[in-house]
Design a protein around this motif. Structure first.
Motif, PDB file in Angstrom:
ATOM      1  N   ARG A  81       0.853  -1.181   0.000  1.00 12.86           N
ATOM      2  CA  ARG A  81       0.000   0.000   0.000  1.00 12.86           C
ATOM      3  C   ARG A  81       0.902   1.249   0.000  1.00 12.86           C
ATOM      4  O   ARG A  81       1.780   1.374   0.854  1.00 12.86           O
ATOM      5  CB  ARG A  81      -0.928   0.015   1.209  1.00 12.86           C
ATOM      6  CG  ARG A  81      -2.025  -1.035   1.135  1.00 12.86           C
ATOM      7  CD  ARG A  81      -3.014  -0.886   2.287  1.00 12.86           C
ATOM      8  NE  ARG A  81      -4.175  -1.743   2.113  1.00 12.86           N
ATOM      9  CZ  ARG A  81      -4.247  -3.013   2.486  1.00 12.86           C
ATOM     10  NH1 ARG A  81      -3.188  -3.571   3.074  1.00 12.86           N
ATOM     11  NH2 ARG A  81      -5.327  -3.722   2.269  1.00 12.86           N
TER      12      ARG A  81
ATOM     13  N   THR B 293      -3.598   2.260  -7.673  1.00 14.32           N
ATOM     14  CA  THR B 293      -3.986   1.254  -6.686  1.00 14.32           C
ATOM     15  C   THR B 293      -5.291   0.573  -7.084  1.00 14.32           C
ATOM     16  O   THR B 293      -6.139   1.173  -7.758  1.00 14.32           O
ATOM     17  CB  THR B 293      -4.167   1.897  -5.295  1.00 14.32           C
ATOM     18  OG1 THR B 293      -5.138   2.954  -5.379  1.00 14.32           O
ATOM     19  CG2 THR B 293      -2.850   2.469  -4.796  1.00 14.32           C
ATOM     20  N   ASP B 294      -5.452  -0.665  -6.641  1.00  9.02           N
ATOM     21  CA  ASP B 294      -6.690  -1.392  -6.909  1.00  9.02           C
ATOM     22  C   ASP B 294      -7.727  -1.060  -5.836  1.00  9.02           C
ATOM     23  O   ASP B 294      -7.517  -0.183  -4.994  1.00  9.02           O
ATOM     24  CB  ASP B 294      -6.447  -2.897  -7.006  1.00  9.02           C
ATOM     25  CG  ASP B 294      -5.891  -3.493  -5.705  1.00  9.02           C
ATOM     26  OD1 ASP B 294      -5.990  -2.833  -4.648  1.00  9.02           O
ATOM     27  OD2 ASP B 294      -5.375  -4.630  -5.753  1.00  9.02           O
ATOM     28  N   GLU B 295      -8.850  -1.805  -5.851  1.00 13.15           N
ATOM     29  CA  GLU B 295      -9.937  -1.503  -4.922  1.00 13.15           C
ATOM     30  C   GLU B 295      -9.570  -1.761  -3.467  1.00 13.15           C
ATOM     31  O   GLU B 295     -10.221  -1.261  -2.544  1.00 13.15           O
ATOM     32  CB  GLU B 295     -11.188  -2.318  -5.283  1.00 13.15           C
ATOM     33  CG  GLU B 295     -11.030  -3.824  -5.188  1.00 13.15           C
ATOM     34  CD  GLU B 295     -10.397  -4.427  -6.443  1.00 13.15           C
ATOM     35  OE1 GLU B 295     -10.268  -5.669  -6.502  1.00 13.15           O
ATOM     36  OE2 GLU B 295     -10.039  -3.650  -7.351  1.00 13.15           O
ATOM     37  N   THR B 296      -8.498  -2.520  -3.230  1.00 10.69           N
ATOM     38  CA  THR B 296      -8.055  -2.782  -1.860  1.00 10.69           C
ATOM     39  C   THR B 296      -6.980  -1.801  -1.399  1.00 10.69           C
ATOM     40  O   THR B 296      -6.520  -1.884  -0.255  1.00 10.69           O
ATOM     41  CB  THR B 296      -7.508  -4.216  -1.726  1.00 10.69           C
ATOM     42  OG1 THR B 296      -6.286  -4.335  -2.463  1.00 10.69           O
ATOM     43  CG2 THR B 296      -8.521  -5.235  -2.232  1.00 10.69           C
ATOM     44  N   GLY B 297      -6.579  -0.891  -2.285  1.00  6.33           N
ATOM     45  CA  GLY B 297      -5.551   0.076  -1.930  1.00  6.33           C
ATOM     46  C   GLY B 297      -4.139  -0.390  -2.194  1.00  6.33           C
ATOM     47  O   GLY B 297      -3.182   0.305  -1.842  1.00  6.33           O
ATOM     48  N   ARG B 298      -3.975  -1.555  -2.819  1.00  2.00           N
ATOM     49  CA  ARG B 298      -2.632  -2.080  -3.092  1.00  2.00           C
ATOM     50  C   ARG B 298      -2.109  -1.554  -4.435  1.00  2.00           C
ATOM     51  O   ARG B 298      -2.864  -1.371  -5.380  1.00  2.00           O
ATOM     52  CB  ARG B 298      -2.634  -3.611  -3.103  1.00  2.00           C
ATOM     53  CG  ARG B 298      -2.819  -4.221  -1.722  1.00  2.00           C
ATOM     54  CD  ARG B 298      -2.777  -5.747  -1.779  1.00  2.00           C
ATOM     55  NE  ARG B 298      -2.737  -6.345  -0.456  1.00  2.00           N
ATOM     56  CZ  ARG B 298      -3.812  -6.569   0.290  1.00  2.00           C
ATOM     57  NH1 ARG B 298      -5.018  -6.238  -0.182  1.00  2.00           N
ATOM     58  NH2 ARG B 298      -3.700  -7.102   1.497  1.00  2.00           N
TER      59      ARG B 298
ATOM     60  N   GLN C  15      -6.805   5.388 -10.042  1.00  2.00           N
ATOM     61  CA  GLN C  15      -7.461   4.095 -10.179  1.00  2.00           C
ATOM     62  C   GLN C  15      -7.260   3.567 -11.593  1.00  2.00           C
ATOM     63  O   GLN C  15      -7.206   4.356 -12.551  1.00  2.00           O
ATOM     64  CB  GLN C  15      -8.959   4.213  -9.894  1.00  2.00           C
ATOM     65  CG  GLN C  15      -9.286   4.666  -8.479  1.00  2.00           C
ATOM     66  CD  GLN C  15      -8.892   3.636  -7.448  1.00  2.00           C
ATOM     67  OE1 GLN C  15      -9.200   2.451  -7.589  1.00  2.00           O
ATOM     68  NE2 GLN C  15      -8.194   4.068  -6.410  1.00  2.00           N
TER      69      GLN C  15
ATOM     70  N   THR D 174      -2.979   9.053  -5.447  1.00  2.00           N
ATOM     71  CA  THR D 174      -3.073   7.843  -6.261  1.00  2.00           C
ATOM     72  C   THR D 174      -4.155   7.960  -7.323  1.00  2.00           C
ATOM     73  O   THR D 174      -5.020   8.832  -7.275  1.00  2.00           O
ATOM     74  CB  THR D 174      -3.366   6.611  -5.389  1.00  2.00           C
ATOM     75  OG1 THR D 174      -4.634   6.785  -4.738  1.00  2.00           O
ATOM     76  CG2 THR D 174      -2.283   6.426  -4.333  1.00  2.00           C
TER      77      THR D 174
END
Length: 240
Positions: free
Chosen positions: A46, A123-128, A100, A98
């Motif tokens: 993250r 980052t993806d939907e999980t914040g990674r 998306q 960030t």
């Protein structure tokens, strides 16, 4: 009509550092990977911030020249009374701004401009962290061939989206500059045509000379104004 997304143009294999990565190792990574910034990530990937070349340079300063004897001598952070910046956590700009993967490029460019940054971790939907996009990535659509741009405008925009007959609008493209000529039934259609064609990836500028079949009427109080000469003649007759 489709527009490129961040996912399509971003760098997927991202060079990253941990918060404890030392100054010299970061500088070495820049040189070895030909990059000018790296995201700082935690154990779950993250983003915590970004370290750029500017951040490294900001941690040092130069003394002014004194009769030529001290030119180029660096004044270290502890000599300036500032805390040492030895690791990524101390050097980074935080928090990280960030993007998306699903963002379009116009939205991404606006975010970079508003935040005053040159790149965005993605980052993806999980914040990674899944990638990074830079200003140079945003310019990739402008490398599109003129033929590809013209075909997308003719088929995807004019025919498929706006349902115009193929010969209604003539499209030419030269180095990304689009020119539209032709005639449409409604004057209100022209701004729509221009807006959709201008949004096609790779369009640098657009010029239009589109005519319409609607008569030009100057209205006042809901009534069509009479030609100037006719109105003047009528007024003179009443005075006589």
């Amino acid at each position: 009509m489709q527009h490129r997304t961040v996912f399509e143009v971003m760098t997927h294999d991202v060079v990253t550092v941990a918060p404890h990565t030392p100054f010299k190792q970061i500088a070495r990574l820049f040189a070895e990977n030909d990059v000018s910034a790296v995201p700082v990530v935690d154990a779950d990937r993250r983003p915590l911030g970004v370290v750029s070349e500017a951040d490294l340079l900001r941690s040092t300063a130069e003394l002014p020249s004194l009769e030529g004897r001290w030119a180029g001598v660096r004044l270290l952070s502890q000599e300036r009374g500032l805390p040492d910046a030895e690791t990524a956590a101390q050097l980074m700009t935080s928090p990280a701004v960030t993007a998306q993967p699903c963002w379009n490029l116009a939205e991404t460019a606006r975010t970079m401009y508003r935040k005053g940054v040159k790149r965005l971790p993605v980052t993806d939907e999980t914040g990674r962290l899944v990638g990074i996009i830079s200003r140079s990535d945003l310019l990739r659509p402008f490398l599109r061939d003129d033929t590809a741009i013209r075909e997308e405008i003719e088929h995807d925009v004019l025919v498929d989206t706006l349902r115009l007959a193929p010969d209604t609008i003539r499209v030419t493209v030269d180095d990304g500059v689009v020119r539209l000529t032709g005639r449409v039934d409604e004057r209100a259609d022209i701004p729509v045509i221009v807006r959709l064609c201008r949004s096609v990836d790779g369009v640098v500028a657009l010029h239009e000379s589109i005519e319409d079949d609607c008569p030009a009427l100057d209205t006042w109080d809901g009534r069509a104004a009479r030609p100037v000469d006719e109105a003047r003649t009528s007024a003179q007759g009443r005075r006589g």
